[in-house]
Design a protein around this motif. Structure first.
Motif, PDB file in Angstrom:
ATOM      1  N   LYS A 165       0.861  -1.177   0.000  1.00 17.82           N
ATOM      2  CA  LYS A 165       0.000   0.000   0.000  1.00 17.82           C
ATOM      3  C   LYS A 165       0.905   1.238   0.000  1.00 17.82           C
ATOM      4  O   LYS A 165       1.751   1.394   0.873  1.00 17.82           O
ATOM      5  N   ILE A 166       0.711   2.098  -0.989  1.00 17.22           N
ATOM      6  CA  ILE A 166       1.624   3.221  -1.146  1.00 17.22           C
ATOM      7  C   ILE A 166       0.873   4.417  -1.722  1.00 17.22           C
ATOM      8  O   ILE A 166      -0.099   4.259  -2.469  1.00 17.22           O
ATOM      9  N   ARG A 167       1.311   5.619  -1.359  1.00 15.29           N
ATOM     10  CA  ARG A 167       0.713   6.848  -1.867  1.00 15.29           C
ATOM     11  C   ARG A 167       1.559   7.362  -3.031  1.00 15.29           C
ATOM     12  O   ARG A 167       2.761   7.581  -2.878  1.00 15.29           O
ATOM     13  N   VAL A 168       0.902   7.565  -4.172  1.00 17.72           N
ATOM     14  CA  VAL A 168       1.595   8.022  -5.380  1.00 17.72           C
ATOM     15  C   VAL A 168       1.128   9.443  -5.706  1.00 17.72           C
ATOM     16  O   VAL A 168      -0.083   9.684  -5.815  1.00 17.72           O
ATOM     17  N   PRO A 169       2.044  10.396  -5.856  1.00 15.89           N
ATOM     18  CA  PRO A 169       1.640  11.774  -6.146  1.00 15.89           C
ATOM     19  C   PRO A 169       1.012  11.912  -7.530  1.00 15.89           C
ATOM     20  O   PRO A 169       1.285  11.122  -8.438  1.00 15.89           O
ATOM     21  N   VAL A 170       0.176  12.948  -7.690  1.00 13.73           N
ATOM     22  CA  VAL A 170      -0.509  13.216  -8.951  1.00 13.73           C
ATOM     23  C   VAL A 170       0.109  14.449  -9.602  1.00 13.73           C
ATOM     24  O   VAL A 170       0.333  15.469  -8.942  1.00 13.73           O
ATOM     25  N   VAL A 171       0.384  14.354 -10.907  1.00  9.70           N
ATOM     26  CA  VAL A 171       0.903  15.469 -11.693  1.00  9.70           C
ATOM     27  C   VAL A 171      -0.146  15.835 -12.742  1.00  9.70           C
ATOM     28  O   VAL A 171      -0.699  14.951 -13.408  1.00  9.70           O
ATOM     29  N   PHE A 172      -0.415  17.137 -12.890  1.00  8.71           N
ATOM     30  CA  PHE A 172      -1.402  17.612 -13.862  1.00  8.71           C
ATOM     31  C   PHE A 172      -0.684  18.185 -15.077  1.00  8.71           C
ATOM     32  O   PHE A 172       0.152  19.081 -14.952  1.00  8.71           O
ATOM     33  N   LEU A 173      -1.032  17.644 -16.258  1.00  8.78           N
ATOM     34  CA  LEU A 173      -0.396  18.061 -17.508  1.00  8.78           C
ATOM     35  C   LEU A 173      -1.210  19.157 -18.191  1.00  8.78           C
ATOM     36  O   LEU A 173      -2.430  19.227 -18.059  1.00  8.78           O
ATOM     37  N   ASN A 174      -0.519  20.018 -18.943  1.00 10.42           N
ATOM     38  CA  ASN A 174      -1.138  21.059 -19.779  1.00 10.42           C
ATOM     39  C   ASN A 174      -2.004  22.028 -18.978  1.00 10.42           C
ATOM     40  O   ASN A 174      -3.029  22.516 -19.467  1.00 10.42           O
ATOM     41  N   GLU A 175      -1.561  22.312 -17.759  1.00 13.03           N
ATOM     42  CA  GLU A 175      -2.310  23.273 -16.931  1.00 13.03           C
ATOM     43  C   GLU A 175      -2.314  24.651 -17.578  1.00 13.03           C
ATOM     44  O   GLU A 175      -3.308  25.387 -17.484  1.00 13.03           O
ATOM     45  N   ASP A 176      -1.227  25.032 -18.268  1.00 16.63           N
ATOM     46  CA  ASP A 176      -1.137  26.367 -18.872  1.00 16.63           C
ATOM     47  C   ASP A 176      -2.023  26.528 -20.108  1.00 16.63           C
ATOM     48  O   ASP A 176      -2.339  27.651 -20.511  1.00 16.63           O
ATOM     49  N   THR A 177      -2.440  25.413 -20.723  1.00 21.45           N
ATOM     50  CA  THR A 177      -3.319  25.493 -21.891  1.00 21.45           C
ATOM     51  C   THR A 177      -4.731  24.975 -21.611  1.00 21.45           C
ATOM     52  O   THR A 177      -5.541  24.871 -22.518  1.00 21.45           O
ATOM     53  N   CYS A 178      -5.017  24.657 -20.377  1.00 19.44           N
ATOM     54  CA  CYS A 178      -6.339  24.138 -20.000  1.00 19.44           C
ATOM     55  C   CYS A 178      -7.411  25.192 -20.318  1.00 19.44           C
ATOM     56  O   CYS A 178      -7.343  26.325 -19.821  1.00 19.44           O
ATOM     57  N   PRO A 179      -8.417  24.865 -21.157  1.00 15.87           N
ATOM     58  CA  PRO A 179      -9.426  25.867 -21.524  1.00 15.87           C
ATOM     59  C   PRO A 179     -10.202  26.412 -20.328  1.00 15.87           C
ATOM     60  O   PRO A 179     -10.525  27.598 -20.281  1.00 15.87           O
TER      61      PRO A 179
ATOM     62  N   ARG B  63      -7.169  15.566  -4.246  1.00 10.89           N
ATOM     63  CA  ARG B  63      -6.167  14.584  -3.793  1.00 10.89           C
ATOM     64  C   ARG B  63      -4.855  14.839  -4.532  1.00 10.89           C
ATOM     65  O   ARG B  63      -4.784  14.644  -5.743  1.00 10.89           O
ATOM     66  N   ARG B  64      -3.839  15.245  -3.796  1.00 10.12           N
ATOM     67  CA  ARG B  64      -2.515  15.452  -4.403  1.00 10.12           C
ATOM     68  C   ARG B  64      -1.745  14.145  -4.518  1.00 10.12           C
ATOM     69  O   ARG B  64      -0.728  14.084  -5.214  1.00 10.12           O
ATOM     70  N   ALA B  65      -2.186  13.111  -3.823  1.00  8.76           N
ATOM     71  CA  ALA B  65      -1.600  11.779  -3.925  1.00  8.76           C
ATOM     72  C   ALA B  65      -2.727  10.767  -3.813  1.00  8.76           C
ATOM     73  O   ALA B  65      -3.752  11.027  -3.172  1.00  8.76           O
ATOM     74  N   ILE B  66      -2.552   9.623  -4.463  1.00  4.68           N
ATOM     75  CA  ILE B  66      -3.568   8.575  -4.479  1.00  4.68           C
ATOM     76  C   ILE B  66      -2.981   7.318  -3.853  1.00  4.68           C
ATOM     77  O   ILE B  66      -1.893   6.878  -4.233  1.00  4.68           O
TER      78      ILE B  66
END
Length: 209
Positions: free
Chosen positions: A105-119, A131-134
């Motif tokens: 059981k482990i917590r894995v961080p979340v990265v968000f792609l294309n935040e600068d072009t998100c409409p 959730r910053r980690a899952i």
């Protein structure tokens, strides 16, 4: 896949609070390696090694190979670090052994792609991260360094769930539903209320009869 970090440690002979305090006086951090149906191994580490890992971030999703001087190399997870309440220096560290074939059981961080072009964001919306980690169950060899969610087509009001993760790498979330990871919230509009004119005082401006 998950990064494996090699760190060096030395064995320590005695357990207990007194022995731990003596280890700290010598400039080391006491620790323990437990699990996999083996006896606990008492170790001590250079505090600079621990702080280096803290500054990297995501230490809970890294695998470690602890090389114990004069002993064997242990494949472990860093499970808990205790800090001094005043100095914030590490004072104790716990490692968990990984047994062959086990899922962890482990917590894995979340990265968000294309935040600068998100409409949605370009239209004034805000990325609201739930959730910053899952937390997932995974085989040690297949734990990803991070999960990725693409925001390239996310509009205002969009809900990004576990199913939006681009590559789940064969892991299984510990929450048994398609839970929310983030949303694109609408911009907050502040209503400006114009001040009302004060009513004239009674009798003001009337002359004497």
């Amino acid at each position: 896949m998950v990064q494996t970090v090699r760190i060096e440690a030395a064995a320590r002979a005695n357990a207990g609070k007194g022995a731990a305090r003596a280890t700290r006086r010598e400039g080391f951090v006491p620790g323990v390696i437990y699990g996999a149906k083996k006896d606990a191994a008492l170790i001590q580490l250079d505090p600079r090694v621990i702080m280096k890992e803290m500054h990297k971030g995501s230490w809970q999703s890294h695998l470690y190979e602890v090389v114990v001087e004069g002993g064997e190399t242990e494949t472990v997870l860093m499970r808990d670090i205790q800090f001094h309440p005043v100095t914030d220096r590490p004072i104790h560290i716990d490692f968990q052994r990984l047994s062959a074939g086990a899922r962890l059981k482990i917590r894995v961080p979340v990265v968000f792609l294309n935040e600068d072009t998100c409409p949605g964001i370009k239209q004034g919306g805000t990325l609201n991260v739930v959730r910053r980690a899952i937390e997932v169950m995974a085989a040690p060899a297949s734990v990803p360094e991070h999960f990725e969610i693409d925001l390239a087509e996310a509009e205002i009001g969009a809900t990004l769930r576990w199913s939006a993760v681009k590559d789940q790498a064969g892991t299984k979330a510990t929450i048994n539903r398609d839970f929310v990871v983030a949303t694109i919230a609408a911009p907050v509009v502040e209503e400006i209320v114009a001040p009302q004119a004060a009513a004239p005082a009674k009798g003001k401006g009337k002359g004497k009869k």
